[in-house]
Structure formats: structure tokens, C-alpha cells
Write a protein that holds these residues in place. Structure first.
Motif, PDB file in Angstrom:
ATOM      1  N   ASN A 236      -2.546  -9.661  20.759  1.00 32.59           N
ATOM      2  CA  ASN A 236      -3.709 -10.526  20.993  1.00 32.59           C
ATOM      3  C   ASN A 236      -4.857  -9.769  21.644  1.00 32.59           C
ATOM      4  O   ASN A 236      -5.836 -10.375  22.059  1.00 32.59           O
ATOM      5  CB  ASN A 236      -3.305 -11.716  21.888  1.00 32.59           C
ATOM      6  N   TRP A 237      -4.743  -8.479  21.728  1.00 33.69           N
ATOM      7  CA  TRP A 237      -5.740  -7.697  22.445  1.00 33.69           C
ATOM      8  C   TRP A 237      -7.009  -7.483  21.625  1.00 33.69           C
ATOM      9  O   TRP A 237      -8.109  -7.533  22.173  1.00 33.69           O
ATOM     10  CB  TRP A 237      -5.169  -6.332  22.838  1.00 33.69           C
TER      11      TRP A 237
ATOM     12  N   ARG B 235      -8.549  -9.015  18.713  1.00 34.10           N
ATOM     13  CA  ARG B 235      -8.726 -10.073  17.734  1.00 34.10           C
ATOM     14  C   ARG B 235     -10.156 -10.597  17.794  1.00 34.10           C
ATOM     15  O   ARG B 235     -10.853 -10.461  18.803  1.00 34.10           O
ATOM     16  CB  ARG B 235      -7.734 -11.207  17.979  1.00 34.10           C
TER      17      ARG B 235
ATOM     18  N   GLU C 135     -13.003 -12.887  18.438  1.00 36.72           N
ATOM     19  CA  GLU C 135     -13.282 -14.037  19.279  1.00 36.72           C
ATOM     20  C   GLU C 135     -14.690 -14.586  19.089  1.00 36.72           C
ATOM     21  O   GLU C 135     -14.944 -15.745  19.410  1.00 36.72           O
ATOM     22  CB  GLU C 135     -13.081 -13.668  20.758  1.00 36.72           C
ATOM     23  N   ARG C 136     -15.582 -13.742  18.532  1.00 35.49           N
ATOM     24  CA  ARG C 136     -16.965 -14.192  18.397  1.00 35.49           C
ATOM     25  C   ARG C 136     -17.624 -13.465  17.237  1.00 35.49           C
ATOM     26  O   ARG C 136     -17.407 -12.271  17.034  1.00 35.49           O
ATOM     27  CB  ARG C 136     -17.723 -13.914  19.699  1.00 35.49           C
TER      28      ARG C 136
ATOM     29  N   SER D 234     -13.052 -15.409   9.706  1.00 35.84           N
ATOM     30  CA  SER D 234     -12.185 -16.251  10.527  1.00 35.84           C
ATOM     31  C   SER D 234     -12.076 -15.675  11.930  1.00 35.84           C
ATOM     32  O   SER D 234     -12.036 -14.458  12.126  1.00 35.84           O
ATOM     33  CB  SER D 234     -10.797 -16.353   9.899  1.00 35.84           C
ATOM     34  N   GLU D 235     -12.002 -16.562  12.904  1.00 33.97           N
ATOM     35  CA  GLU D 235     -11.770 -16.132  14.271  1.00 33.97           C
ATOM     36  C   GLU D 235     -10.273 -16.079  14.550  1.00 33.97           C
ATOM     37  O   GLU D 235      -9.462 -16.634  13.808  1.00 33.97           O
ATOM     38  CB  GLU D 235     -12.471 -17.071  15.258  1.00 33.97           C
ATOM     39  N   ASP D 236      -9.912 -15.385  15.606  1.00 36.68           N
ATOM     40  CA  ASP D 236      -8.523 -15.213  16.029  1.00 36.68           C
ATOM     41  C   ASP D 236      -7.685 -14.485  14.979  1.00 36.68           C
ATOM     42  O   ASP D 236      -6.487 -14.736  14.836  1.00 36.68           O
ATOM     43  CB  ASP D 236      -7.882 -16.553  16.377  1.00 36.68           C
ATOM     44  N   VAL D 237      -8.329 -13.584  14.234  1.00 37.85           N
ATOM     45  CA  VAL D 237      -7.600 -12.696  13.332  1.00 37.85           C
ATOM     46  C   VAL D 237      -7.796 -11.273  13.853  1.00 37.85           C
ATOM     47  O   VAL D 237      -8.750 -10.983  14.571  1.00 37.85           O
ATOM     48  CB  VAL D 237      -8.093 -12.810  11.872  1.00 37.85           C
TER      49      VAL D 237
ATOM     50  N   HIS E 246     -13.671  -7.526  20.613  1.00 37.23           N
ATOM     51  CA  HIS E 246     -13.515  -8.905  20.146  1.00 37.23           C
ATOM     52  C   HIS E 246     -14.678  -9.460  19.324  1.00 37.23           C
ATOM     53  O   HIS E 246     -14.662 -10.644  18.996  1.00 37.23           O
ATOM     54  CB  HIS E 246     -13.315  -9.848  21.351  1.00 37.23           C
TER      55      HIS E 246
END
Length: 274
Positions: free
Chosen positions: A69-70, A72, A74-75, A96-99, A131
Motif C-alpha cells: 500500500n506504499w 498507490r 491517491e490523487r 483509477s485510484e488505489d491502484v 502517490h
């Protein structure tokens, strides 16, 4: 006799010791402790340990890029928009976010934006670790407008038609084609004659372009500018645009009250009150 014996002894020592008169070179000497020294290669255990360390490091890097999760998304930020909205650009980008950041294909995003939003002239999508994804665009600017029913087609200075709008933007000339009876229509075709109007618009100075209301095309060699205040400029063909623009600036400055200007021959510009 004793003296002779001493001379023989000295001569003998000179021959055995390689005296000054001897032609044999002195024997090479090795530095102390250098005998038997060899380059030692890493042992098998050391090589195995190094190999395991490299594999572990590569595995950790892969996990950090794709599994953790480091790193990924976020924006996603958008810059450079004017007519387009940031949400419109984000919808077309489909990031897509959080990929994982590493999985974002920036080249594919750029191609998708250019295809779906023709108003975009240039686009640059970059990763900003850890991020953020940035989308920087430059919008095309209309050089001329083409009438299409009650709407207007915006055309940039490269001749690209990129948008249709209901309201004509300010300070952008409208192209009028009056070539139905012109031999140029058969020789050059309507598209090339329109392109000549775009070339003329691209050669105008910023101040003259803002004052130009209509670019009237009657033939390949007869392009006329209709300016604000009822002024008219006979431009001629689209050739030698830079020279004609310079000549127009000079004659406008010299003949401030003139209403008609002729720069079709830029080396001999003319002006008159009517």
C-alpha cells in the motif's frame, strides 16, 4: 707482490659482482612478501549468499511496487484547462485510484485523452511518486471559424477542426467562401481554399487578428480581410504571409485614417480613404 695480489683480488670482485664495466643487467628483485600472492575468488558460500540477497531485494522491490500500500495512486491532478473542465479530463483519462502507481500506463492515458478530447493540443501524463499522477494539457486555440448552420466550427492554426460551438468566440475571424464561380474551385478544391484562409489568419499580427471580423475567400489569389470599423485589406494569396503582415503594419501606421489597404504586393503596399 702484495700490491699485485690486491689488484687481482679487486678485479675478481668486479667481474663477479657485475662492476661498472659489465654489460649484464642486474638481476630483478621481487618486493618482500610478494612471492606466492594470488587473487582470491569469493567462495561458493559467499556467491550463494550474494545471489540470495539479490533475489530477496528484487522480490521486495516487486512487492513494494505492486503488492504493498506504499506506492498507490491517491490523487490525480489536472492543469492547463481553460474551456475544458478538470472533471471532463479526468473522466476521459479513466485513471483509477488505489491502484499501484507502476501499473498506470501513461502513454495509453495520453493517447486516450487526445482521441476523446480533440480540443487537447498536447498532453503530458506523469507519475509523481509516491502517490500522485499529474495530467498537464494545452488546449488548441481557434485561428478561424467556419460556419456550420447556426453553429461554428473552431479550426486551429494547423488546420485541425477540433470543436463545434453555438456561440462564436470573440476576436476570432469567420471564414466566408465566395468561390462558386471561381476557376480556383476546380483547380484547388474547397478544402485547400479554406486552408489558405487559415494560413492568412496565422500570418496576422495579434492586433490585426483581433480586429479581423471576416476572412473572405473569392479565389486562391483573392483573399480579403474585413476589419472592425468598416476597414478592408486586400491580402491576395496566402503566399508571403510574413512580408504582407509587416507591410500592413507599416502602412496602417503611416495612413491612420485610411479605410482600404492593399498588401497583395508587399513590396508596394497601398492605402486609401475608400
Amino acid at each position: 707482490m702484495a700490491g699485485a695480489v690486491r689488484e687481482k683480488a679487486a678485479a675478481g670482485r668486479g667481474e663477479r659482482g657485475g662492476g661498472a664495466g659489465s654489460s649484464d643487467p642486474p638481476a630483478a628483485r621481487r618486493p618482500a612478501g610478494s612471492r606466492g600472492r594470488r587473487l582470491r575468488l569469493p567462495g561458493r558460500r559467499m556467491l550463494i549468499a550474494l545471489l540470495l540477497a539479490v533475489i530477496a531485494l528484487g522480490g521486495f522491490a516487486g512487492w513494494a511496487l505492486y503488492g504493498s500500500n506504499w506506492l498507490r495512486v491517491e490523487r490525480v491532478t489536472v492543469s492547463g484547462t481553460d474551456v475544458l473542465g478538470a472533471d471532463e479530463v479526468l473522466d476521459a483519462a479513466r485513471i483509477s485510484e488505489d491502484v499501484p502507481m507502476a501499473t498506470v500506463d501513461t502513454d495509453a492515458v495520453e493517447a486516450r485523452l487526445a482521441a476523446e478530447l480533440p480540443r487537447i493540443g498536447t498532453v503530458d501524463v506523469d507519475r509523481v511518486w509516491p502517490h500522485r499522477i499529474t495530467v498537464e494539457i494545452t488546449e488548441r486555440q481557434p485561428a478561424v471559424l467556419l460556419r456550420k448552420g447556426e453553429s461554428f466550427v473552431e479550426v486551429d492554426d494547423e488546420g485541425v477542426r477540433f470543436a463545434t460551438v453555438r456561440t462564436a468566440p470573440e476576436n476570432v475571424p469567420i471564414v466566408e467562401m465566395q468561390v462558386a464561380d471561381s476557376p480556383s474551385l476546380d483547380r484547388f478544391g474547397r478544402q485547400r481554399l479554406r486552408e489558405s484562409a487559415v494560413r492568412v489568419a496565422g500570418a496576422l499580427s495579434e492586433s490585426v487578428r483581433r480586429d479581423t471580423r471576416t476572412i473572405l475567400v473569392r479565389s486562391y489569389d483573392s483573399v480579403t480581410l474585413e476589419l472592425s470599423g468598416g476597414r478592408t485589406v486586400l491580402w491576395g494569396s496566402a503566399e508571403r504571409g510574413a512580408a504582407k503582415s509587416k507591410a500592413l503594419a507599416a502602412v496602417m501606421k503611416a495612413e491612420r485614417d485610411a479605410r482600404y489597404f492593399d498588401v497583395s504586393v508587399p513590396s508596394a503596399p497601398a492605402a486609401s480613404a475608400s
